[in-house]
Design a protein around this motif. Structure first.
Motif, mmCIF file in Angstrom:
data_model
loop_
_atom_site.group_PDB
_atom_site.id
_atom_site.type_symbol
_atom_site.label_atom_id
_atom_site.label_comp_id
_atom_site.label_asym_id
_atom_site.label_seq_id
_atom_site.Cartn_x
_atom_site.Cartn_y
_atom_site.Cartn_z
ATOM 1 N N GLN A 95 -1.019 -27.800 45.709
ATOM 2 C CA GLN A 95 -1.050 -26.331 45.711
ATOM 3 C C GLN A 95 -1.902 -25.823 44.543
ATOM 4 N N ARG A 96 -1.688 -26.452 43.393
ATOM 5 C CA ARG A 96 -2.431 -26.056 42.197
ATOM 6 C C ARG A 96 -3.924 -26.347 42.363
ATOM 7 N N ARG A 97 -4.212 -27.522 42.931
ATOM 8 C CA ARG A 97 -5.614 -27.904 43.126
ATOM 9 C C ARG A 97 -6.302 -26.921 44.081
ATOM 10 N N ASN A 98 -5.591 -26.561 45.178
ATOM 11 C CA ASN A 98 -6.172 -25.607 46.134
ATOM 12 C C ASN A 98 -6.393 -24.248 45.491
ATOM 13 N N ARG A 99 -5.409 -23.860 44.660
ATOM 14 C CA ARG A 99 -5.530 -22.565 43.970
ATOM 15 C C ARG A 99 -6.770 -22.579 43.075
ATOM 16 N N HIS A 100 -6.960 -23.693 42.382
ATOM 17 C CA HIS A 100 -8.135 -23.825 41.506
ATOM 18 C C HIS A 100 -9.422 -23.745 42.308
ATOM 19 N N ARG A 101 -9.412 -24.425 43.481
ATOM 20 C CA ARG A 101 -10.620 -24.424 44.318
ATOM 21 C C ARG A 101 -10.952 -23.008 44.771
ATOM 22 N N VAL A 102 -9.894 -22.276 45.197
ATOM 23 C CA VAL A 102 -10.117 -20.898 45.658
ATOM 24 C C VAL A 102 -10.666 -20.052 44.510
ATOM 25 N N GLN A 103 -10.070 -20.229 43.331
ATOM 26 C CA GLN A 103 -10.547 -19.463 42.168
ATOM 27 C C GLN A 103 -12.002 -19.805 41.858
ATOM 28 N N LEU A 104 -12.309 -21.101 41.949
ATOM 29 C CA LEU A 104 -13.674 -21.549 41.659
ATOM 30 C C LEU A 104 -14.654 -20.954 42.665
ATOM 31 N N ARG A 105 -14.231 -20.966 43.944
ATOM 32 C CA ARG A 105 -15.094 -20.396 44.994
ATOM 33 C C ARG A 105 -15.320 -18.914 44.749
ATOM 34 N N ARG A 106 -14.246 -18.220 44.359
ATOM 35 C CA ARG A 106 -14.378 -16.780 44.085
ATOM 36 C C ARG A 106 -15.351 -16.532 42.945
ATOM 37 N N GLN A 107 -15.242 -17.386 41.917
ATOM 38 C CA GLN A 107 -16.139 -17.216 40.771
ATOM 39 C C GLN A 107 -17.588 -17.460 41.176
ATOM 40 N N TYR A 108 -17.798 -18.516 42.003
ATOM 41 C CA TYR A 108 -19.158 -18.791 42.468
ATOM 42 C C TYR A 108 -19.684 -17.624 43.306
ATOM 43 N N ALA A 109 -18.808 -17.104 44.203
ATOM 44 C CA ALA A 109 -19.224 -16.007 45.080
ATOM 45 C C ALA A 109 -19.583 -14.777 44.251
ATOM 46 N N LEU A 110 -18.781 -14.514 43.228
ATOM 47 C CA LEU A 110 -19.030 -13.354 42.359
ATOM 48 C C LEU A 110 -20.364 -13.527 41.628
ATOM 49 N N ALA A 111 -20.579 -14.743 41.118
ATOM 50 C CA ALA A 111 -21.822 -15.004 40.384
ATOM 51 C C ALA A 111 -23.021 -14.870 41.322
ATOM 52 N N ALA A 112 -22.866 -15.388 42.561
ATOM 53 C CA ALA A 112 -23.965 -15.307 43.532
ATOM 54 C C ALA A 112 -24.253 -13.853 43.907
ATOM 55 N N SER A 113 -23.174 -13.059 44.090
ATOM 56 C CA SER A 113 -23.353 -11.643 44.429
ATOM 57 C C SER A 113 -24.084 -10.909 43.319
ATOM 58 N N LEU A 114 -23.690 -11.196 42.090
ATOM 59 C CA LEU A 114 -24.334 -10.538 40.948
ATOM 60 C C LEU A 114 -25.810 -10.903 40.884
ATOM 61 N N ALA A 115 -26.077 -12.205 41.094
ATOM 62 C CA ALA A 115 -27.474 -12.660 41.047
ATOM 63 C C ALA A 115 -28.277 -11.990 42.145
#
Lengths: 188, 145
Positions: free
Chosen positions: B41-61
């Motif tokens: 559960q923790r690993r999946n939560r981390h993955r989702v958070q990581l994906r969100r961060q990547y998506a946010l960074a990509a959107s900003l770029a």
């Protein structure tokens, strides 16, 4: 795999290493849980929660002291948290800890695991917790008082009463003569 | 605590301490399954958070890239489109016409006016007449220069 490699791989959330560390310490740690918690399933829940904390905080282990000792502290803390949540540890009887203590020489040398657990399980939660912390974990009364949010005198009283009760239970269980000798009050 | 011991036996404390290892017992598989589920559960939560961060960074770029592209296009077309889009609404107002007469022109007009006033009157002729140059008063023998 050396302990250092195991720790390093656990820090990288390597599931195989986590399983290896769990397998190495689970039997000892589960016995700790069982001493504090009567219900088998509750003890397993506490063990799982404690190991979860071990794995999520393993980066904080700096190698000062043994890994087993570090894991054990987490397990004991988790067990105490469970007891605080589910039992009224603070509602304990306080006696005068200066009283003479009838204790504790017994002719019994050996106890089976089942007997140990049965004896401990027959103690009230407060007695059992203080006995475990003082006798088996090596805590001082001041540390027990802090951990359980009770007074030092209460901790001393609980220990004396726990030993008395154990003595009675041993005699009742037919473990031969139990010599009642006076002992000094707990001073640690 | 003063531990007391004799040949007949041991203290309750040492009895439990020395026999405690007998309690060592592996828990059931349920405990590991429970732990593993929490770790997953923790690993999946981390993955989702990581994906969100990547998506946010990509959107900003992407946003920064788009702004840069629009600015570049506006500059290259000579139309500050962004500036124009941000300009406040305006209306047209008539400016009163002002004729500025410079002094030399005024002087010229005045001089011409004087010249016309002093010029000899031209009499309007008859329909059967035509204008011809007036004969010169100089002697005919004298050549014209």
């Amino acid at each position: 795999m050396t302990e250092q490699e195991l720790i390093s791989r656990c820090q990288q959330e390597d599931r195989q290493a986590q399983r290896a560390l769990y397998d190495r310490f689970a039997p000892v740690m589960f016995s700790v849980c069982r001493r504090y918690i009567q219900v088998y399933e509750d003890a397993e829940d506490v063990l799982a929660e404690a190991f979860y904390k071990v794995f999520t905080n393993i980066g904080q282990y700096k190698g000062e002291g043994s890994l087993e000792g570090w894991v054990r502290r987490i397990v004991v803390n988790e067990a105490l948290m469970f007891l605080r949540k589910n039992h009224a540890l603070r509602h304990a009887v306080e006696i005068d800890p200066r009283m003479e203590m009838a204790d504790e020489i017994t002719v019994v040398d050996e106890l089976a695991a089942r007997e140990i657990l049965e004896l401990l399980d027959q103690l009230p939660t407060g007695y059992r917790t203080v006995f475990n912390l003082y006798v088996l974990e090596g805590f001082k009364h001041r540390e027990i008082a802090d951990a359980l949010n009770i007074s030092i005198n209460t901790s001393k009283s609980q220990l004396i009463l726990a030993k008395k009760r154990l003595q009675e239970l041993l005699a009742k269980a037919g473990y031969g003569d139990v010599a009642l000798l006076s002992d000094n009050p707990e001073t640690r | 605590m003063t531990e007391r011991r004799n040949n007949q036996g041991k203290t309750i404390s040492s009895l439990f301490r020395e026999n405690e290892r007998k309690l060592h017992e592996a828990p059931s598989d349920r405990a590991w399954r429970q732990l593993e589920a929490k770790l997953d559960q923790r690993r999946n939560r981390h993955r989702v958070q990581l994906r969100r961060q990547y998506a946010l960074a990509a959107s900003l770029a992407l946003l920064i890239g788009l702004i840069g592209l629009i600015s570049w296009l506006a500059e290259s077309a000579g139309q500050p489109a962004v500036a124009a889009a941000r300009a406040p609404q305006i209306q047209l107002e008539d400016i009163p016409l002002q004729t500025v007469q410079t002094e030399p022109i005024a002087q010229q007009v005045a001089a011409l006016s004087r010249q016309y006033q002093t010029a000899p009157h031209i009499e309007e002729g008859q329909s059967a007449q035509r204008i011809v140059p007036r004969p010169s008063r100089r002697p005919a023998s004298q050549p014209v220069r």
